[in-house]
Write an enzyme that holds these catalytic residues in place. Structure first.
Site, PDB file in Angstrom:
ATOM      1  N   LEU A  28       1.045  -1.100   0.063  1.00  0.00           N
ATOM      2  CA  LEU A  28      -0.011   0.013  -0.030  1.00  0.00           C
ATOM      3  C   LEU A  28       0.906   1.143   0.046  1.00  0.00           C
ATOM      4  O   LEU A  28       1.810   1.280   0.769  1.00  0.00           O
ATOM      5  CB  LEU A  28      -1.010   0.218   1.396  1.00  0.00           C
ATOM      6  CG  LEU A  28      -1.858  -0.906   1.392  1.00  0.00           C
ATOM      7  CD1 LEU A  28      -2.727  -0.763   2.654  1.00  0.00           C
ATOM      8  CD2 LEU A  28      -2.974  -0.990   0.203  1.00  0.00           C
ATOM      9  N   ASP A  29       0.729   2.178  -0.685  1.00  0.00           N
ATOM     10  CA  ASP A  29       1.612   3.393  -0.873  1.00  0.00           C
ATOM     11  C   ASP A  29       1.289   4.037   0.694  1.00  0.00           C
ATOM     12  O   ASP A  29       0.577   3.919   1.353  1.00  0.00           O
ATOM     13  CB  ASP A  29       1.493   4.325  -1.955  1.00  0.00           C
ATOM     14  CG  ASP A  29       0.049   4.905  -2.294  1.00  0.00           C
ATOM     15  OD1 ASP A  29      -0.312   5.294  -1.262  1.00  0.00           O
ATOM     16  OD2 ASP A  29      -0.548   4.949  -3.410  1.00  0.00           O
ATOM     17  N   ARG A  30       2.264   5.123   0.479  1.00  0.00           N
ATOM     18  CA  ARG A  30       2.378   5.651   1.907  1.00  0.00           C
ATOM     19  C   ARG A  30       1.096   6.637   2.332  1.00  0.00           C
ATOM     20  O   ARG A  30       0.838   6.473   3.591  1.00  0.00           O
ATOM     21  CB  ARG A  30       3.507   6.655   1.953  1.00  0.00           C
ATOM     22  CG  ARG A  30       4.186   7.290   3.185  1.00  0.00           C
ATOM     23  CD  ARG A  30       5.436   8.257   2.955  1.00  0.00           C
ATOM     24  NE  ARG A  30       5.258   9.256   2.373  1.00  0.00           N
ATOM     25  CZ  ARG A  30       4.612  10.449   2.969  1.00  0.00           C
ATOM     26  NH1 ARG A  30       4.426  10.454   4.274  1.00  0.00           N
ATOM     27  NH2 ARG A  30       4.147  11.453   2.496  1.00  0.00           N
ATOM     28  N   THR A  57      -1.893   5.476   1.515  1.00  0.00           N
ATOM     29  CA  THR A  57      -2.944   4.585   1.458  1.00  0.00           C
ATOM     30  C   THR A  57      -2.927   4.026   2.825  1.00  0.00           C
ATOM     31  O   THR A  57      -2.057   3.623   3.622  1.00  0.00           O
ATOM     32  CB  THR A  57      -2.851   3.739   0.569  1.00  0.00           C
ATOM     33  OG1 THR A  57      -2.884   4.449  -0.782  1.00  0.00           O
ATOM     34  CG2 THR A  57      -4.132   2.702   0.527  1.00  0.00           C
TER      35      THR A  57
END
Length: 195
Positions: A43-45, A47
């Protein structure tokens, strides 16, 4: 014996083992002293939400390999108006910048509308700073989206193709594993999935 954990990833940490700039999701598991644990996918930062952590490599592969088409559902908040035409476009598949084929079909469900001035104070400071120059009455749309792929920053890029900007994104399920509503951001619990 393998271990499986459900983690509610908070805003601002990265899905990595180590990072020079930001806290990592694995920092939350250091007390377990299990060097074999790894995140299932990423999951990106910015999210938040459901992230699975395991030391079972086969299970990790099963959940993340594109050939398995695991459904992943996210709650989103976007800056912009998701009209019926735009929803249809996204559901049918859109061509992301730099991609050679369109995204796989997605499912979108709109759950609400607001305007920017209503929601700005509740957003993380970093996001507030990024979007504070938009008009206070700028439309905001809430909803859920289900995808079966996991291209880098896929939902953010998909929304961009229909002129919407993701300001909040939270994963709530992967396949039949649903984020426990009682888990606060930064908390985790052991789970016992049936393979």
């Amino acid at each position: 014996m393998y271990h499986y954990y459900m983690f509610h990833k908070p805003f601002g940490c990265v899905t990595a083992r180590r990072d020079k700039r930001y806290p990592t999701v694995m920092d939350y598991f250091s007390e377990l002293k299990n060097g074999h644990l790894t995140p299932v996918g990423r999951l990106d930062r910015e999210t938040t939400g459901l992230l699975l952590i395991t030391d079972d490599g086969m299970w990790n592969q099963e959940l993340t390999h594109p050939s398995h088409h695991k459904e992943k559902t996210y709650e989103f908040t976007v800056l912009g108006d998701l009209t019926l035409n735009r929803i249809q476009e996204l559901e049918n598949g859109v061509l992301l910048k730099g991609a050679s084929a369109p995204t796989s079909p997605a499912k979108i469900n709109i759950t609400g509308h607001a305007i920017l001035s209503d929601i700005l104070p509740s957003l993380p400071a970093e996001i507030q700073k990024d979007i504070q120059n938009n008009r206070p009455e700028h439309p905001v749309t809430y909803g859920t989206i289900t995808i079966t792929e996991g291209k880098k920053r896929q939902i953010r890029r998909m929304m961009k193709t229909v002129h919407c900007c993701v300001i909040e994104l939270k994963r709530i399920s992967i396949g039949d594993i649903v984020l426990d509503k009682n888990l606060e951001p930064g908390q985790w619990k052991e789970i016992f999935p049936t393979h």
